[in-house]
Scaffold this motif. Structure first.
Motif, PDB file in Angstrom:
ATOM      1  N   PRO A 146       0.424  -1.545   0.040  1.00 32.28           N
ATOM      2  CA  PRO A 146       0.037  -0.092  -0.017  1.00 32.28           C
ATOM      3  C   PRO A 146       0.401   1.319  -0.140  1.00 32.28           C
ATOM      4  O   PRO A 146       2.082   1.207   0.508  1.00 32.28           O
ATOM      5  CB  PRO A 146      -0.882  -0.279   1.260  1.00 32.28           C
ATOM      6  CG  PRO A 146       0.137  -1.296   2.256  1.00 32.28           C
ATOM      7  CD  PRO A 146       0.646  -1.904   1.357  1.00 32.28           C
ATOM      8  N   SER A 147       0.287   2.311  -0.643  1.00 37.22           N
ATOM      9  CA  SER A 147       0.831   3.853  -0.596  1.00 37.22           C
ATOM     10  C   SER A 147       0.294   4.273   0.716  1.00 37.22           C
ATOM     11  O   SER A 147      -0.201   3.767   1.957  1.00 37.22           O
ATOM     12  CB  SER A 147       0.333   4.722  -1.676  1.00 37.22           C
ATOM     13  OG  SER A 147       0.563   5.858  -1.345  1.00 37.22           O
ATOM     14  N   ARG A 148       1.858   4.413   1.330  1.00 31.10           N
ATOM     15  CA  ARG A 148       1.373   5.493   2.775  1.00 31.10           C
ATOM     16  C   ARG A 148       1.840   6.798   2.129  1.00 31.10           C
ATOM     17  O   ARG A 148       2.781   7.555   1.672  1.00 31.10           O
ATOM     18  CB  ARG A 148       2.271   4.891   3.421  1.00 31.10           C
ATOM     19  CG  ARG A 148       3.942   5.442   3.863  1.00 31.10           C
ATOM     20  CD  ARG A 148       4.846   4.802   4.498  1.00 31.10           C
ATOM     21  NE  ARG A 148       6.276   4.884   5.350  1.00 31.10           N
ATOM     22  CZ  ARG A 148       7.035   6.053   5.388  1.00 31.10           C
ATOM     23  NH1 ARG A 148       6.466   6.739   5.911  1.00 31.10           N
ATOM     24  NH2 ARG A 148       8.317   6.124   5.240  1.00 31.10           N
ATOM     25  N   THR A 149       1.604   7.882   3.504  1.00 30.88           N
ATOM     26  CA  THR A 149       1.346   9.328   3.122  1.00 30.88           C
ATOM     27  C   THR A 149       2.764   9.499   3.663  1.00 30.88           C
ATOM     28  O   THR A 149       3.435   9.122   5.349  1.00 30.88           O
ATOM     29  CB  THR A 149       0.659  10.438   3.705  1.00 30.88           C
ATOM     30  OG1 THR A 149      -0.434  10.037   2.918  1.00 30.88           O
ATOM     31  CG2 THR A 149       0.487  11.664   3.536  1.00 30.88           C
ATOM     32  N   VAL A 150       3.733  10.317   3.220  1.00 26.94           N
ATOM     33  CA  VAL A 150       5.157  11.057   4.189  1.00 26.94           C
ATOM     34  C   VAL A 150       4.482  11.953   4.094  1.00 26.94           C
ATOM     35  O   VAL A 150       4.385  13.172   3.629  1.00 26.94           O
ATOM     36  CB  VAL A 150       6.404  10.701   3.314  1.00 26.94           C
ATOM     37  CG1 VAL A 150       7.951  11.323   4.006  1.00 26.94           C
ATOM     38  CG2 VAL A 150       6.045   9.005   2.818  1.00 26.94           C
ATOM     39  N   ASP A 152       2.489  21.284   3.434  1.00 23.05           N
ATOM     40  CA  ASP A 152       1.788  21.062   2.352  1.00 23.05           C
ATOM     41  C   ASP A 152       1.966  20.278   1.381  1.00 23.05           C
ATOM     42  O   ASP A 152       1.000  20.065   0.793  1.00 23.05           O
ATOM     43  CB  ASP A 152       1.441  22.197   2.169  1.00 23.05           C
ATOM     44  CG  ASP A 152       0.614  22.698   3.267  1.00 23.05           C
ATOM     45  OD1 ASP A 152      -0.040  22.562   3.801  1.00 23.05           O
ATOM     46  OD2 ASP A 152       0.496  23.955   2.880  1.00 23.05           O
ATOM     47  N   ALA A 153       3.267  19.605   1.195  1.00 18.03           N
ATOM     48  CA  ALA A 153       3.821  18.285   0.042  1.00 18.03           C
ATOM     49  C   ALA A 153       3.254  17.760   0.298  1.00 18.03           C
ATOM     50  O   ALA A 153       2.977  17.182   1.461  1.00 18.03           O
ATOM     51  CB  ALA A 153       5.246  18.857   0.327  1.00 18.03           C
ATOM     52  N   VAL A 154       2.908  17.215  -1.008  1.00 20.55           N
ATOM     53  CA  VAL A 154       2.312  15.631  -1.678  1.00 20.55           C
ATOM     54  C   VAL A 154       3.006  14.933  -1.724  1.00 20.55           C
ATOM     55  O   VAL A 154       3.165  14.711  -2.381  1.00 20.55           O
ATOM     56  CB  VAL A 154       0.986  16.417  -2.061  1.00 20.55           C
ATOM     57  CG1 VAL A 154       0.130  14.726  -2.353  1.00 20.55           C
ATOM     58  CG2 VAL A 154      -0.189  17.636  -1.954  1.00 20.55           C
ATOM     59  N   VAL A 155       3.221  14.648  -0.704  1.00 20.84           N
ATOM     60  CA  VAL A 155       4.327  13.135  -0.580  1.00 20.84           C
ATOM     61  C   VAL A 155       3.494  11.605  -0.392  1.00 20.84           C
ATOM     62  O   VAL A 155       2.942  11.356   1.060  1.00 20.84           O
ATOM     63  CB  VAL A 155       5.566  13.198   0.465  1.00 20.84           C
ATOM     64  CG1 VAL A 155       7.181  12.061  -0.854  1.00 20.84           C
ATOM     65  CG2 VAL A 155       6.064  15.114   0.057  1.00 20.84           C
ATOM     66  N   ARG A 156       4.021  10.793  -1.538  1.00 20.54           N
ATOM     67  CA  ARG A 156       3.329   9.893  -1.416  1.00 20.54           C
ATOM     68  C   ARG A 156       4.201   8.415  -1.875  1.00 20.54           C
ATOM     69  O   ARG A 156       4.615   8.449  -2.804  1.00 20.54           O
ATOM     70  CB  ARG A 156       1.785   9.236  -1.635  1.00 20.54           C
ATOM     71  CG  ARG A 156       0.973   9.983  -1.967  1.00 20.54           C
ATOM     72  CD  ARG A 156       0.143   9.706  -0.874  1.00 20.54           C
ATOM     73  NE  ARG A 156      -1.102  10.548  -0.857  1.00 20.54           N
ATOM     74  CZ  ARG A 156      -0.919  11.855   0.245  1.00 20.54           C
ATOM     75  NH1 ARG A 156      -0.051  12.257   0.545  1.00 20.54           N
ATOM     76  NH2 ARG A 156      -2.360  12.149  -0.020  1.00 20.54           N
ATOM     77  N   THR A 157       4.642   7.045  -1.286  1.00 18.58           N
ATOM     78  CA  THR A 157       5.309   6.000  -1.719  1.00 18.58           C
ATOM     79  C   THR A 157       4.122   5.488  -2.425  1.00 18.58           C
ATOM     80  O   THR A 157       3.046   5.208  -2.629  1.00 18.58           O
ATOM     81  CB  THR A 157       5.088   4.712  -0.129  1.00 18.58           C
ATOM     82  OG1 THR A 157       4.059   4.729   0.023  1.00 18.58           O
ATOM     83  CG2 THR A 157       6.377   5.749   1.343  1.00 18.58           C
ATOM     84  N   PRO A 158       5.367   4.809  -3.425  1.00 16.53           N
ATOM     85  CA  PRO A 158       4.670   3.982  -4.311  1.00 16.53           C
ATOM     86  C   PRO A 158       3.314   2.919  -3.922  1.00 16.53           C
ATOM     87  O   PRO A 158       3.559   2.595  -3.131  1.00 16.53           O
ATOM     88  CB  PRO A 158       5.326   3.921  -5.300  1.00 16.53           C
ATOM     89  CG  PRO A 158       6.800   3.772  -5.027  1.00 16.53           C
ATOM     90  CD  PRO A 158       6.345   4.491  -3.408  1.00 16.53           C
TER      91      PRO A 158
END
Lengths: 563, 563
Positions: free
Chosen positions: A419-423, A430-436
C-alpha cells in the motif's frame, strides 16, 4: 550594431566543447561537460547553493519581465507540489504581434551559419549551467522532484541533452559544404562547370510545448535542435511548470542580444487557465516545427492536425520488466525498488508492469514463488523508503492532482501487494508525498488486462502473474506494439530468454536494459551515450537524440551559377 | 544455405565504390561510377545495344514471372507512347499472402548489418547498370522519353540516385557504433560500468508508388534508401510504367537470393485497372514507409491518411524563371528553348512560368521589349525543333492522354506565342509527338492568375508580363509559397536582383539556377552534387537525397548490460 560577444570570442570559448560533444555522440562513451554534483557550483563556478536559492526566491510574487513584443497581459499562478504558491506572473502573448517579430529575426540568424549558431547555443547552455542552483529550485517547485533530482535532471543532465541536440544539429548542417566546384567532363569538348553554394535554411518558427514533470530535460532537446538549425523558438510551457522554461527564455534572450542577434529568436508564450494556447498555436501557418511531451490524446491530435509542421512527440507508454531469473536476487530487488520509487514513478521511463511467471523464478537465493517475489519486492521498496528523510529525498512530491487520483484509485484494480503511505515533509508541511503502490494482477483474469494495458502514470506499478516467461515475452511484444514503451527491462540468467527478449525489443523497437542490479536504473539514460526512446513504437515518434531528430528542422537551398 | 555471393566477395567488389560515393556526397563535386554514354556498354561491359533491345523485345507479350508468393492472377496492358502494345502481364498480388512473406524476410536482412546491405544494394545497381540498354527501351516505351534520355535518365542517372541513397543510408546507420563501454566515474566509489550495443532496425515494409514519367529515376532513391536501411520494399508501379520497375524487382530478387537473403525483400505489386491498389496498400499496418511521386491530390491524401507510415512525397509545383536582364541573350534563349523542349516539358523540373517585365529587359544585344523576348524565345524553340529528327530526339512522346488534353487546351488560356505542332516519328508512326506551346499572359489581367498559378504539367509554358522585376520576385515568392516549386531559374546582370531572387529562394526553400546559358539546364540535377527539390515548399516534402530522406527509415535499438 557591434555585438558584445563576437563569433570569434564564442568560438574561443566553446568550440572545443562542441568538438568533444561531436566525438561523444559517435563513440557513445560516458561524457558530460556539466558537473552533476550540486557542490561543484559556487565559489566562482556559477551560482552557489545560497545564491541560487536567493535568485529563485527573488522571482516569487513578481512579474517575470522579458521585454517581448506583443505582451497583452500577465498570467501565471503556479503552485508548488510542495505547497507554496510561486505567484509569478508571465507575459501573455498577443500572438499576432509576437509571431511576426519572431519571423523578422530569422535572416540574420540564418545567415550567421551553423557554427556561430552552435556557439551561441553553447553560451546559453553555459549560462544556464552556471544558474543550475536557481533552476533546481524552479524545477523542484514546479515538478515536485526532490532537490537533488531537480538539480541533476533539471540542471546538468538537461543541459547535456541540450548540448547533444546542438551537436547533432551542427553535424547535420555541416555534412554538406558551403559550396562546390562542379566540373563534368564532356569528352573532347570543354567540361561543364558550375559553382554551387549550399545554405541551411530554417523551416519557420518552432513551438516547444513543455511538460509538467521535466520541463527542461524534455524541453531542451527540441529547443536547442530548432534554434541551432536556424529556427526561432516559441516556448509554451505547461501551466504548472512555467518558471524553469521562463528562466531558460530569459537567459537565451540575454545571450542572443549580447551576440548581436534579435532576442525574439526565443520567446515565451505563457497561457491563461484553460486557454488551450498550444492548440491554437499548433495550427498557425508560421509554426513549422513542434516538440511535445505529454498525453497520447493531445500528441495524436497534434500529429493529425498540425500538418503544416514537423511534429515530434513523446506520449504515453507502458514500460515493462520481464522477470525470468537472476543470479543476484537482492541486487534485482533493490534496483527495482529504487526504479519504482524515484520521483514517485512520475518518469516516462519508470517501469509499470513487472511480468513474473506464476510458478516463480530461479535465483541465486533459491527458487522464489510468484507471491514471494512480489512480497520481497514490496519489502525492498518499504525498506528503501522506511526512513522519511530518505523517502522524501527519493520520492519528491506528487506533481499534480491527476496523479494523486490515479494513485488513490489503484488499489481497486487488483490485490494490493504494497500500500501507499503518506510521508510528512519536514520543511514543507503541505507537500503531497506518497510512497508507491504495488498492485498484483493475474493475467489469466480477463478484467486485469484493462489495468496493465493502460498507462497508469505515477507511483503505481503492477506485478502481473503470467503463465511462463514465454507468455511474458509475448505480452511484452503486445504491450510495446499496442501501447508503446520508453523502456523495457529484463532479468534472466538464460541466454535463450535473453535472446528472446532482445528479439522482441529489436522487432518492436524498444530500448532494453538487462539485469540491472547496481547503481544504474532502467529509468535513467545519459545524453551522448543512451537514446531516450526509439521513435519506433507508439510511445514516441522520435528519439533523443539522433539524426532524424534534427535533419528535418532545416532544409538545404542550393544555388547554381556557371563558372 | 551457403550463399553464392559472400559478404566478403561483395565488399571486395563494391566497398571502394561506396567509399567514393560517401566522399562525393560530402564534397558535392561531380562523380558517377556509371557511364552515361550508350556506347560505353557492350563488349564485356554490360548488354550491348543490340542485346539490350533483344532483351526488351523478349519480354513483350509474355508473363513476367517473378516467383513471388501470393500471386493470385496476372495483370498488365501497357501501351507505349510510341504506339506499340507491350502486352506484358505481371503478377497481381494477394496482399494477405505477400505481406507476411515480406515481413518474414526481415530478421536475416536486419542482422546482416549496414555494410552488407549496402554491398548487396550495390550489386543490384551494378547488374541494373549492366542492363542499361534493356532498361532504356523499357523506360522509353513506358514514359515516352526519347531513347537517349531514356537511356541516361532512366539508366545511369537513376542508378546514381540509387547509389546516392545507399551512401546516405549507410552513413546514417554507421554514425552510431555497434557498441560502447560506458564508464561513469563515481568519485571515490567504483565507476558505473555498462556495455551498450546499438542495432539499426527497419521500420517495416516500405511501399514505393512509382510514377509514369520517371519510374526508375524517381523510384530508385526511395527503393534503395529503404532496402539499405533494412526494410523490405513493395514496388507498386504506375500502371502505364510497370516494366522498368518489374525489371528492377527481378534483378533485386536475383541478387538477394544469390547473396543468401530472402528474395521477398523486394516484391512487385502490379495493379488491375482502376483497382486503387496504392490506396489500399498505403493504409495497411505492415506498411511503415511510403515513397510517392505524382499528383498533389493523392500525395496530400497519403500524408493525411497513411499515418502509420513515414511518407515521402513529390507532388506538383509551378516552376518559375525570372527574366530580368542578361549579358548573353542568345545563350539564354537557346538554354531556355532546350529546357522547355526536353522530354516535351514532362519533367517535374521543367520551367512553366517565365516572368518578364512588360517594359522589357536589358541584354548584350540591346534592350528587348516584352513581345520581342517572347517572340525570340518562340523562334529559338522553333529553331531547335525545326528538324524532325532532332525534334524527336529531344521531345520524346507525350506520355499519356491527360498531358495531350492539357496541351490542346492551353491556347485558350491566353495569347499563343508559339503554337504546338505535330511531329512525325520515322520509326513509330503512332507515336504522339508534339512541340511545346508558349502562351503569353498578362499578370495585370485578373483571369491570367488561374492559369499561371496552377501546374500545367506537359509541354505548356507561360510567358507572363509583369510590372517590374520586383513584381516578378514577389510573384515568385507567392508561387513557391502557395504552389511549390522543384526549380527556380533567373537571368540577371544585376547583383541586387540576384540577391533579391536568392533571398526569395532561401526564404521559401527552393533550388535556384542562375544565368544558365550553356550546356546545363535548370531541369537537370546530378546525383551526389545537386539536391532534387528541397522538401521545404509544397512541391515535395523531401529532397533527393539528404539525411532527412534516410534517417527515419530505421530506428536504433540500444541494449544495456552491466559489465
Amino acid at each position: 550594431m557591434a555585438a558584445e560577444l563576437s563569433a570569434a570570442q564564442l568560438i574561443e570559448r566553446h568550440r572545443a566543447t562542441l568538438d568533444k560533444a561531436l566525438q561523444a555522440i559517435r563513440t557513445r562513451e560516458y561524457w558530460s561537460p556539466y558537473p552533476e554534483h550540486p557542490k561543484a557550483y559556487g565559489d566562482g563556478a556559477g551560482l552557489s547553493p545560497a545564491d541560487g536559492k536567493a535568485a529563485f526566491e527573488a522571482v516569487l510574487g513578481q512579474r517575470f519581465a522579458l521585454d517581448q513584443p506583443g505582451t497583452d497581459d500577465w498570467t501565471g499562478g503556479e503552485v508548488s507540489p510542495y505547497g507554496i504558491e510561486l505567484a509569478v506572473s508571465y507575459p501573455h502573448p498577443d500572438v499576432d504581434a509576437l509571431l511576426p517579430a519572431m519571423l523578422a529575426a530569422i535572416p540574420r540568424w540564418r545567415d550567421a551559419g551553423a557554427e556561430t549558431r552552435a556557439m551561441v547555443c553553447l553560451e546559453i547552455l553555459t549560462r544556464i549551467n552556471a544558474a543550475s542552483h536557481e533552476f533546481a529550485h524552479a524545477v523542484m517547485h514546479t515538478t515536485g522532484q526532490a532537490f537533488t533530482m531537480a538539480f541533476q535532471a533539471g540542471g546538468p543532465h538537461a543541459q547535456d541533452r541540450g548540448l547533444e541536440a546542438v551537436a547533432y544539429a551542427y553535424e547535420e548542417q555541416t555534412r554538406v559544404p558551403g559550396g562546390a566546384d562542379w566540373v563534368k567532363p564532356q569528352g573532347k569538348r570543354d567540361p561543364l562547370r558550375l559553382r554551387t553554394t549550399f545554405t541551411a535554411v530554417p523551416r519557420g518558427i518552432a513551438l516547444l510545448i513543455g511538460c509538467n514533470t521535466f520541463p527542461t530535460w524534455n524541453g531542451f532537446p527540441g529547443l536547442f535542435a530548432s534554434l541551432a538549425t536556424g529556427n526561432p523558438v516559441l516556448v509554451k510551457p505547461h501551466p504548472r511548470a512555467v518558471l524553469p522554461l521562463a528562466l531558460t527564455v530569459r537567459v537565451a534572450r540575454e545571450v542572443l542580444a549580447e551576440a548581436g542577434f534579435d532576442p525574439n529568436l526565443v520567446c515565451l508564450a505563457a497561457e491563461r487557465p484553460d486557454e488551450g494556447l498550444a492548440k491554437s498555436l499548433a495550427v498557425r501557418p508560421e509554426i513549422r516545427i513542434i516538440d511535445y511531451t505529454g498525453s497520447t490524446a493531445f500528441g495524436d491530435w497534434l500529429e493529425a492536425n498540425a500538418r503544416q509542421a514537423q511534429v515530434f512527440t513523446e506520449k504515453a507508454g507502458v514500460n515493462t520488466v520481464v522477470i525470468d531469473s537472476t543470479d543476484d536476487y537482492r541486487g534485482m530487488l533493490s534496483n527495482l525498488a529504487f526504479a519504482l520509487s524515484l520521483y514517485s514513478g512520475q518518469m516516462c521511463t519508470t517501469p509499470q508492469n513487472l511480468l513474473i511467471p506464476r510458478d516463480g523464478i530461479d535465483t541465486d537465493a533459491g527458487h522464489k514463488g510468484y507471491d514471494e517475489v512480489v512480497a520481497d519486492l514490496a519489502a525492498a521498496v518499504q525498506g528503501l523508503l522506511g526512513d522519511d528523510a530518505r523517502a522524501n529525498a527519493l520520492l519528491g512530491a506528487i506533481v499534480n492532482p491527476q496523479v494523486l487520483e490515479r494513485l488513490e484509485a489503484a488499489p481497486s484494480l487488483g490485490s494490493v501487494a504494497l500500500p501507499s503511505r503518506t510521508v510528512a515533509h519536514p520543511e514543507f508541511p503541505d507537500a503531497v508525498v506518497r510512497t508507491p503502490v504495488i498492485v498484483s494482477l493475474d493475467s489469466a483474469k480477463p478484467d486485469a488486462e484493462a489495468a496493465y494495458l493502460s498507462e497508469c502514470f505515477g507511483p503505481v506499478s503492477f506485478a502481473v502473474a503470467v503463465d511462463s516467461t514465454a507468455d511474458a515475452t509475448a505480452l511484452l511484444r503486445r504491450t510495446i506494439r499496442e501501447k508503446g514503451a520508453m523502456t523495457v527491462g529484463a532479468y534472466t540468467t538464460s541466454p535463450e530468454v535473453e535472446r528472446a527478449v532482445e528479439e522482441v525489443c529489436v522487432e518492436e523497437s524498444a530500448q532494453l536494459s538487462l539485469n540491472l542490479t547496481g547503481g544504474v536504473y532502467v529509468n535513467q539514460t545519459a545524453a551522448f551515450a543512451d537514446f531516450h526512446g526509439t521513435g519506433g513504437n507508439p510511445a514516441a515518434n522520435s528519439a533523443l537524440c539522433d539524426g532524424a531528430f534534427v535533419a528535418n528542422r532545416f532544409r538545404t537551398v542550393e544555388v547554381r551559377r556557371p563558372q
